[in-house]
Every structure is written in structure tokens, then in C-alpha cells.
Scaffold this active site. Structure first.
Site, mmCIF file in Angstrom:
data_model
loop_
_atom_site.group_PDB
_atom_site.id
_atom_site.type_symbol
_atom_site.label_atom_id
_atom_site.label_comp_id
_atom_site.label_asym_id
_atom_site.label_seq_id
_atom_site.Cartn_x
_atom_site.Cartn_y
_atom_site.Cartn_z
ATOM 1 N N LEU A 1 10.693 -20.997 -4.358
ATOM 2 C CA LEU A 1 9.668 -20.095 -3.826
ATOM 3 C C LEU A 1 8.326 -20.241 -4.563
ATOM 4 C CD1 LEU A 1 8.969 -17.442 -2.105
ATOM 5 C CD2 LEU A 1 9.572 -16.199 -4.176
ATOM 6 N N ASP B 1 0.836 -1.200 0.000
ATOM 7 C CA ASP B 1 0.000 0.000 0.000
ATOM 8 C C ASP B 1 0.875 1.256 0.000
ATOM 9 O OD1 ASP B 1 -2.375 1.359 -0.092
ATOM 10 O OD2 ASP B 1 -2.821 1.167 2.050
ATOM 11 N N HIS C 1 2.839 3.295 -9.001
ATOM 12 C CA HIS C 1 2.659 1.873 -9.320
ATOM 13 C C HIS C 1 3.892 1.316 -10.038
ATOM 14 C CE1 HIS C 1 -1.312 2.166 -7.785
ATOM 15 N NE2 HIS C 1 -1.832 2.826 -8.806
HETATM 16 C C1 IPE Z 1 -5.224 -2.798 -0.178
HETATM 17 O O1 IPE Z 1 -4.944 -1.503 -0.487
HETATM 18 C C2 IPE Z 1 -5.430 -3.612 -1.425
HETATM 19 C C3 IPE Z 1 -4.228 -3.905 -2.177
HETATM 20 C C4 IPE Z 1 -3.012 -3.690 -1.782
HETATM 21 C C5 IPE Z 1 -4.456 -4.561 -3.448
HETATM 22 P P1 IPE Z 1 -6.116 -0.430 -0.703
HETATM 23 O O2 IPE Z 1 -5.437 0.884 -0.827
HETATM 24 O O3 IPE Z 1 -6.985 -0.831 -1.813
HETATM 25 O O4 IPE Z 1 -6.932 -0.555 0.659
HETATM 26 P P2 IPE Z 1 -7.708 0.528 1.519
HETATM 27 O O5 IPE Z 1 -8.635 1.231 0.569
HETATM 28 O O6 IPE Z 1 -6.670 1.451 2.083
HETATM 29 O O7 IPE Z 1 -8.403 -0.234 2.581
HETATM 30 C C1 IPE Z 2 -1.345 0.130 -3.456
HETATM 31 O O1 IPE Z 2 -1.143 1.500 -3.483
HETATM 32 C C2 IPE Z 2 -1.433 -0.428 -4.852
HETATM 33 C C3 IPE Z 2 -2.698 -1.116 -5.148
HETATM 34 C C4 IPE Z 2 -3.758 -1.150 -4.428
HETATM 35 C C5 IPE Z 2 -2.748 -1.806 -6.420
HETATM 36 P P1 IPE Z 2 -2.365 2.500 -3.543
HETATM 37 O O2 IPE Z 2 -2.676 2.782 -4.965
HETATM 38 O O3 IPE Z 2 -3.499 2.011 -2.717
HETATM 39 O O4 IPE Z 2 -1.714 3.804 -2.875
HETATM 40 P P2 IPE Z 2 -2.396 4.825 -1.879
HETATM 41 O O5 IPE Z 2 -3.003 4.034 -0.763
HETATM 42 O O6 IPE Z 2 -3.422 5.566 -2.669
HETATM 43 O O7 IPE Z 2 -1.270 5.689 -1.424
HETATM 44 MG MG MG Z 3 -4.073 2.289 -0.773
#
Ligand code: IPE
Ligand code: IPE
Ligand code: MG
Length: 239
Positions: A127, A16, A33
Site C-alpha cells: 500500500l 471530517d 482527534h
Molecule cells: C477538511 O475538513 C480538511 C481536512 C479534513 C484536513 P475541514 O473541517 O477543515 O473543512 P471545512 O471547514 O468543513 O470545509
Molecule cells: C477533521 O475533523 C479533522 C481535521 C480537519 C484535522 P474536524 O476537526 O474538522 O471536526 P469538525 O468538522 O469540527 O466536527
Molecule cells: Mg471539519
């Protein structure tokens, strides 16, 4: 790399903070990303070196379809490129590839490509790399319960014989051990519909470090902390 730490058999990661990483640098979210994908590579490589047997990454949740179409499209393209560029490394490192989640809903030829990658790596014995894609734990548990109900209705399973195993062997993670350690980056203290059943006794490690900045050094920090944890599984301290 020296093994100074207790090594988890199964490490699960909620990646995240990609968006926040980009925002901090006045960059568009997709750049976060792109950098995040490099962390996936770095952490996977470190896990290969450490001899970790199972590594699960939460890459796309059932809730992530709520994101703007353009961002979803970009994530899918990134996944497609990742598979193409990592396949030879997987073979070289003896990595077996798996997915959990409903990949049939992914766009383009992605599902086919993922299935092919699973097949081509199925004889590798190092792995086990697991990507959670269009994965949601409630959906997974619901599907298992539906199968159980069906089996009971058709007389294949008696309600008295229904046990935890009946559920675990109907989950996507069938045959895999539960995670020993679950890492979440970027500081959020929540599970966000990830492996709700499987994480029952996992150690949790939350770091404020954003996913694109989480590389080998941060992984070793997490493993060091994990090494000091005492797992009691509801019992008492081991003498
Ligand atoms: C969790 O991250 C899901 C993934 C890493 C795929 P999100 O950014 O989607 O989750 P929330 O919205 O903070 O709960
Ligand atoms: C996690 O980073 C990546 C995915 C959920 C695919 P986010 O895109 O949720 O990044 P934030 O939480 O907005 O910073
Ligand atoms: Mg996120």
C-alpha cells in the site's frame, strides 16, 4: 477478508467530524482527534488487507492554520506520535509512506521526520499511504502553473506543447493514479480544496458517520456502494 467488492486502486478520504464527535460527548475537541487517529489506523489496516494500492488521507489543509493555536499544536503532536508509533507497522505491512502538501512549514522536526519515514519505506511495495499535510489544491495547481510559466519563459517548454500531462507531472501527486473513490465523513457536501484536479472523474461517497466512528465496517459499506457505480467518464453506458 473476502473480496466481495470492486476494489478501487486509489481511495482518497476527507476525514471530517472529529470536533462534532467530541462535542456530542461533552468532550474537548482534541479527544475527537485522538479517536480519529484510531480510525486512520483501522482504515489503513483494512486497505492493506483488501489490497488497495493507494490511500490518501486529508489530514491538515492550508486553511486549517485558521484554527486556534492550541488545536493546531495538538494536531501536530498527534501526527508526530502517529509516525513514531506506526513506523514498525508500516514496515511489517510493506507500506510505502508519502506526503502531499508543503511540509516545510510544519513545526519542530516534523518535516525531517516525515522525509526520513518516506526514505525508510521507499522500498516497500504494498500500500502507498499518502498524508495530505498543509495541503491545498489551489496552491498545488498554482505552483504547477508557475513552473510551467517559468519553463515557457526559459524556452524549455513551448506553449503549443502544453498539455494535461505537463500539469499532472508538476503536481504533488506526480506518478500516482487519480482517486477512483473519494469518501467524506460527517455529511458535508463539499471538497474543501482537496485534489481539485485529480478528482475530476472520481466517484464521491459522503456519509453522515463522523470520522472517529468510521472503521472497517463503514469502509466496506462505502466499497459496496462504489461497486455498484457505473463510471462513464463522459462516454455512454458500456454494452
Ligand atoms: C477538511 O475538513 C480538511 C481536512 C479534513 C484536513 P475541514 O473541517 O477543515 O473543512 P471545512 O471547514 O468543513 O470545509
Ligand atoms: C477533521 O475533523 C479533522 C481535521 C480537519 C484535522 P474536524 O476537526 O474538522 O471536526 P469538525 O468538522 O469540527 O466536527
Ligand atoms: Mg471539519
Amino acid at each position: 477478508m473476502t473480496k466481495r467488492f470492486k476494489i478501487p486502486v486509489h481511495l482518497a478520504v476527507i476525514m471530517d467530524g472529529n470536533g462534532r464527535w467530541a462535542k456530542k460527548r461533552n468532550m474537548p475537541r482534541f479527544m475527537g482527534h485522538v479517536e480519529g487517529a484510531k480510525s486512520v489506523r483501522a482504515v489503513t489496516e483494512a486497505c492493506v488487507e483488501l489490497g488497495i494500492k493507494y490511500l490518501t488521507f486529508y489530514a491538515f489543509s492550508t486553511e486549517n492554520w485558521k484554527r486556534p493555536k492550541k488545536e493546531i499544536g495538538f494536531l501536530m503532536k498527534l501526527l508526530n506520535n502517529y509516525i513514531d508509533s506506526e513506523f514498525s507497522t508500516m514496515m511489517k505491512n510493506n507500506v510505502r509512506f508519502h506526503t502531499i502538501g508543503d511540509i516545510s512549514r510544519l513545526p519542530g522536526g516534523l518535516a525531517k521526520k516525515l522525509e526520513e519515514t518516506k526514505k525508510k519505506t521507499s522500498k516497500n511495495t504494498g500500500l502507498n499511504l499518502i498524508l495530505a499535510l498543509n495541503y491545498g489544491s489551489r496552491m498545488e495547481i498554482l505552483a504547477a502553473v508557475r513552473q510551467v510559466a517559468d519553463d515557457v519563459k526559459n524556452g524549455r517548454l513551448s506553449p503549443d506543447a502544453l498539455d494535461e500531462k505537463a500539469i499532472t507531472e508538476r503536481l504533488y501527486t506526480k506518478g500516482m493514479p487519480d482517486p477512483d473513490l473519494m469518501i467524506r465523513t460527517s455529511g458535508e457536501m463539499r471538497i474543501s480544496n482537496f485534489l481539485l484536479w485529480q478528482l475530476a472523474y472520481s466517484e464521491l461517497y459522503v456519509t453522515r458517520v463522523l470520522w472517529p466512528d468510521f472503521r472497517k465496517k463503514e469502509l466496506l459499506k462505502a466499497l459496496k456502494e462504489y461497486s455498484g457505480r457505473e463510471r462513464r467518464y463522459g462516454g455512454v453506458e458500456a454494452k
